[in-house]
Design an enzyme around this catalytic site. Structure first.
Site, PDB file in Angstrom:
ATOM      1  N   ASP A  31      -2.826  23.379  10.481  1.00 26.46           N
ATOM      2  CA  ASP A  31      -2.737  24.762  10.014  1.00 26.46           C
ATOM      3  C   ASP A  31      -3.996  25.508  10.439  1.00 26.46           C
ATOM      4  O   ASP A  31      -4.925  24.911  10.997  1.00 26.46           O
ATOM      5  CB  ASP A  31      -2.573  24.814   8.479  1.00 26.46           C
ATOM      6  N   LYS A  38      -4.315  29.896   0.734  1.00 24.24           N
ATOM      7  CA  LYS A  38      -3.180  28.988   0.558  1.00 24.24           C
ATOM      8  C   LYS A  38      -3.578  27.518   0.481  1.00 24.24           C
ATOM      9  O   LYS A  38      -2.718  26.645   0.388  1.00 24.24           O
ATOM     10  CB  LYS A  38      -2.156  29.201   1.674  1.00 24.24           C
ATOM     11  N   SER A 114      15.163  30.501  12.124  1.00 24.57           N
ATOM     12  CA  SER A 114      15.305  31.440  11.012  1.00 24.57           C
ATOM     13  C   SER A 114      16.659  32.135  11.049  1.00 24.57           C
ATOM     14  O   SER A 114      17.205  32.412  12.123  1.00 24.57           O
ATOM     15  CB  SER A 114      14.208  32.504  11.078  1.00 24.57           C
ATOM     16  N   TYR A 141       9.828  39.301  14.705  1.00 23.41           N
ATOM     17  CA  TYR A 141       9.844  37.932  14.172  1.00 23.41           C
ATOM     18  C   TYR A 141      11.163  37.249  14.510  1.00 23.41           C
ATOM     19  O   TYR A 141      11.180  36.123  15.055  1.00 23.41           O
ATOM     20  CB  TYR A 141       9.637  37.953  12.657  1.00 23.41           C
ATOM     21  N   LYS A 145      11.986  33.914  17.136  1.00 22.87           N
ATOM     22  CA  LYS A 145      12.702  32.693  16.756  1.00 22.87           C
ATOM     23  C   LYS A 145      13.939  32.483  17.632  1.00 22.87           C
ATOM     24  O   LYS A 145      14.240  31.357  18.045  1.00 22.87           O
ATOM     25  CB  LYS A 145      13.092  32.759  15.273  1.00 22.87           C
ATOM     26  N   LYS A 178       2.171  34.515   0.000  1.00 24.93           N
ATOM     27  CA  LYS A 178       2.913  35.216   1.045  1.00 24.93           C
ATOM     28  C   LYS A 178       2.965  36.739   0.856  1.00 24.93           C
ATOM     29  O   LYS A 178       3.476  37.443   1.722  1.00 24.93           O
ATOM     30  CB  LYS A 178       4.342  34.650   1.136  1.00 24.93           C
ATOM     31  N   ARG A 215      22.740  37.914  -0.445  1.00 25.21           N
ATOM     32  CA  ARG A 215      21.999  37.051   0.475  1.00 25.21           C
ATOM     33  C   ARG A 215      22.296  35.590   0.132  1.00 25.21           C
ATOM     34  O   ARG A 215      22.679  35.267  -0.986  1.00 25.21           O
ATOM     35  CB  ARG A 215      20.488  37.291   0.347  1.00 25.21           C
TER      36      ARG A 215
END
Length: 321
Positions: A31, A38, A114, A141, A145, A178, A215
């Site tokens: 990371d 985080k 995603s 984004y 992906k 986030k 969703r």
């Protein structure tokens, strides 16, 4: 050794916890560890080594013989970021480097795609690889992906086993860092705790009433269970949806959050911000037949079950998974 990229992030840290539960303790956590907000996600987890994202390829070249599996979960996931160069570097080029090394070193790979690749769902939500080049994501984004999915499918040389997972709306513990990109459940909990009520976006679509936008919400514990299954399965390479398979309304979600907090629901509606209104998804639902067909038989948490567990076991006690 098992490598997890995005190790200090939401899904990556939950995956490490799940791997530890299965007895896997030789974890290489990759990371950007300069992002201190985080790092609490790794507290209490058994990790062999932390490797900086920028140092990972040199590390892998030196240690590849000891690496048994790579979970490439790390990515830039901000759907409101429009600098395509960032996504090209972190989501596309970095993923290609990992893929090529997995080919060269014969390391199995699971990577994070995603559901953002589906855009407004004009082609539906079927994880048919023939449809992937026809998808129209709504933001850079999603584009990044989808671009990598298309590239991976086109490669003549592939890892011995590989799977791309199209994560739908994942929620659960360890997502606190986030910000705006955290789940609606996370924001609902804190808003209800502070004000006693919750604001939802008003519908700007004639086919959907306020709060009835739908969703596919999937609990992170189900997501990491699928990752473990694929690591053990190691056949039927390809790209798979990973949602609950059942669309639910935002009203259902918020009501379940109120219920888990034992507070009477009070919901107000506000206009959807103009900057995202024309890119707003009113319905997503993962077709899960493809994953089921290769033998994944575990049930997924219902929305109510997932929220109850998340709120009572993690949000209220301020705990990590």
């Amino acid at each position: 050794m098992i490598v997890v990229t995005g190790a200090a992030g939401f899904i990556g840290s939950c995956l490490i916890s799940r791997l530890n539960q299965e007895g896997f303790n030789f974890i290489i956590a990759v990371d950007d560890f300069s992002k201190y907000e985080k790092l609490d996600n790794l507290t209490g987890k058994t990790i062999q080594e932390r490797v900086e994202r920028s140092d990972f390829f040199a590390w892998l070249d030196e240690n590849q013989e000891e690496v048994e599996f790579i979970f490439h979960i790390g990515a830039r996931t901000d759907t409101t970021e429009f600098d395509r160069a960032i996504f090209d570097e972190l989501n596309v080029q970095y993923s290609k480097e990992i893929w090529n090394r997995c080919v060269a070193y014969q390391i199995p790979l699971v990577y994070a795609s995603s559901a953002a690749t589906y855009g407004l769902g004009e082609q539906g939500y079927l994880d048919d690889e023939a449809l992937i080049p026809q998808l129209h994501p709504l933001n850079p984004y999603g584009d990044s992906k989808n671009e990598f999915d298309i590239w991976a499918l086109a490669q003549e040389k592939k890892p011995l086993f590989w799977a791309g997972l199209k994560f739908f709306n994942v929620y659960g513990p360890n997502e606190y860092h986030k910000g705006r990109m955290a789940s609606v459940i996370f924001h609902a909990f804190h808003q209800i705790q502070k004000t006693g009520k919750m604001k939802l976006f008003r519908s700007h679509h004639p086919d959907f009433k306020d709060g009835e936008q739908m969703r596919d919400f999937v609990y992170v514990k189900d997501v990491v269970d699928v990752c473990i299954f694929l690591m053990n399965h190691r056949k039927n390479s390809g790209i798979y949806n990973l949602g609950s398979g059942k669309a639910r309304t935002f009203k259902d979600l918020v009501t379940s959050t109120f219920n888990a907090m034992q507070i009477e629901p009070v919901i107000d509606f506000i206009d959807t911000p103009a900057d995202i209104r024309d890119k707003y998804q009113y319905f997503t639902e993962a077709s899960m037949d493809k994953l089921r067909a290769i033998g994944y038989a575990q049930p997924f948490h219902s929305l109510e079950e997932g929220i109850e567990n998340y709120v009572t076991q993690y949000l209220i006690p301020n705990a990590y998974y």
